[in-house]
Design a protein around this motif. Structure first.
Motif, PDB file in Angstrom:
ATOM      1  N   GLY A  35       6.805  -2.608   2.625  1.00 34.54           N
ATOM      2  CA  GLY A  35       7.001  -1.165   2.611  1.00 34.54           C
ATOM      3  C   GLY A  35       8.469  -0.810   2.717  1.00 34.54           C
ATOM      4  O   GLY A  35       9.329  -1.463   2.151  1.00 34.54           O
ATOM      5  N   ASN A  36       8.751   0.233   3.484  1.00 33.78           N
ATOM      6  CA  ASN A  36      10.148   0.640   3.643  1.00 33.78           C
ATOM      7  C   ASN A  36      10.725   0.144   4.976  1.00 33.78           C
ATOM      8  O   ASN A  36      11.753   0.619   5.419  1.00 33.78           O
ATOM      9  N   ARG A  37      10.047  -0.823   5.586  1.00 32.40           N
ATOM     10  CA  ARG A  37      10.533  -1.398   6.843  1.00 32.40           C
ATOM     11  C   ARG A  37      11.614  -2.449   6.617  1.00 32.40           C
ATOM     12  O   ARG A  37      12.327  -2.819   7.536  1.00 32.40           O
ATOM     13  N   ASN A  50      10.273  -1.532  -3.389  1.00 30.88           N
ATOM     14  CA  ASN A  50       9.184  -0.796  -4.024  1.00 30.88           C
ATOM     15  C   ASN A  50       8.929  -1.379  -5.406  1.00 30.88           C
ATOM     16  O   ASN A  50       9.829  -1.437  -6.237  1.00 30.88           O
ATOM     17  N   SER A  79      -4.111  -4.519   5.280  1.00 27.53           N
ATOM     18  CA  SER A  79      -4.116  -3.109   5.664  1.00 27.53           C
ATOM     19  C   SER A  79      -4.760  -2.290   4.550  1.00 27.53           C
ATOM     20  O   SER A  79      -4.215  -2.213   3.448  1.00 27.53           O
ATOM     21  N   GLU A  81      -4.861   0.840   4.267  1.00 27.52           N
ATOM     22  CA  GLU A  81      -4.070   2.011   3.913  1.00 27.52           C
ATOM     23  C   GLU A  81      -3.035   1.724   2.832  1.00 27.52           C
ATOM     24  O   GLU A  81      -2.457   2.640   2.256  1.00 27.52           O
ATOM     25  N   LEU A  82      -2.788   0.459   2.535  1.00 24.52           N
ATOM     26  CA  LEU A  82      -1.813   0.116   1.498  1.00 24.52           C
ATOM     27  C   LEU A  82      -2.387   0.239   0.090  1.00 24.52           C
ATOM     28  O   LEU A  82      -1.648   0.204  -0.878  1.00 24.52           O
ATOM     29  N   LEU A  96      -0.789  11.984  -0.993  1.00 24.82           N
ATOM     30  CA  LEU A  96      -0.787  10.617  -0.460  1.00 24.82           C
ATOM     31  C   LEU A  96       0.632  10.126  -0.229  1.00 24.82           C
ATOM     32  O   LEU A  96       0.936   9.529   0.801  1.00 24.82           O
ATOM     33  N   ILE A  99       2.353  11.548   2.858  1.00 29.22           N
ATOM     34  CA  ILE A  99       1.892  10.947   4.104  1.00 29.22           C
ATOM     35  C   ILE A  99       2.418   9.518   4.239  1.00 29.22           C
ATOM     36  O   ILE A  99       2.856   9.096   5.299  1.00 29.22           O
ATOM     37  N   GLN A 100       2.363   8.791   3.133  1.00 28.50           N
ATOM     38  CA  GLN A 100       2.762   7.383   3.133  1.00 28.50           C
ATOM     39  C   GLN A 100       3.664   7.146   1.925  1.00 28.50           C
ATOM     40  O   GLN A 100       3.183   6.808   0.845  1.00 28.50           O
ATOM     41  N   TYR A 102       5.528   4.795   0.948  1.00 22.92           N
ATOM     42  CA  TYR A 102       5.741   3.427   0.451  1.00 22.92           C
ATOM     43  C   TYR A 102       4.438   2.793   0.072  1.00 22.92           C
ATOM     44  O   TYR A 102       3.379   3.261   0.410  1.00 22.92           O
TER      45      TYR A 102
END
Length: 102
Positions: A35-37, A50, A79, A81-82, A96, A99-100, A102
């Protein structure tokens, strides 16, 4: 052996999709998981991994959906949610992403 090679070996046992598909799906799984971590700098900006993937090939014979579904199955175990829904309107996609992102 790294994740890309291990995923490619696993997916190759499941389908005869072109090996390059497995490599790109594996890279997409890595990017979605990070993700963006995680990011790297280019001198003036922060770049996140990305990856938007489109597999192109003949219908039926190249098993694009099969390869993507193998990757989605593995990613959903990490996960749920990914995984974005397969069908959505532009408005719900925007919601979407807000909220998220990435």
């Amino acid at each position: 052996m790294g994740f890309i090679e291990e995923f490619s070996d696993f997916a190759s046992d499941c389908t005869d999709a072109p090996p390059v598909y497995h490599e790109y799906v594996a890279a997409t799984i890595i990017g979605a998981t990070l993700g963006n971590r995680v990011a790297f700098g280019t001198g003036y900006e922060r770049v996140c991994p990305n990856i938007w993937l489109v597999l192109i090939g003949e219908s039926t014979h190249t098993h694009k959906s099969t390869c993507m579904n193998i990757g989605k199955g593995i990613l959903s175990k990490a996960s749920k949610e990914l995984i974005f829904p397969s069908l959505f309107s532009p408005e719900s996609f925007y919601d979407l992403l807000s909220i998220q992102p990435y």
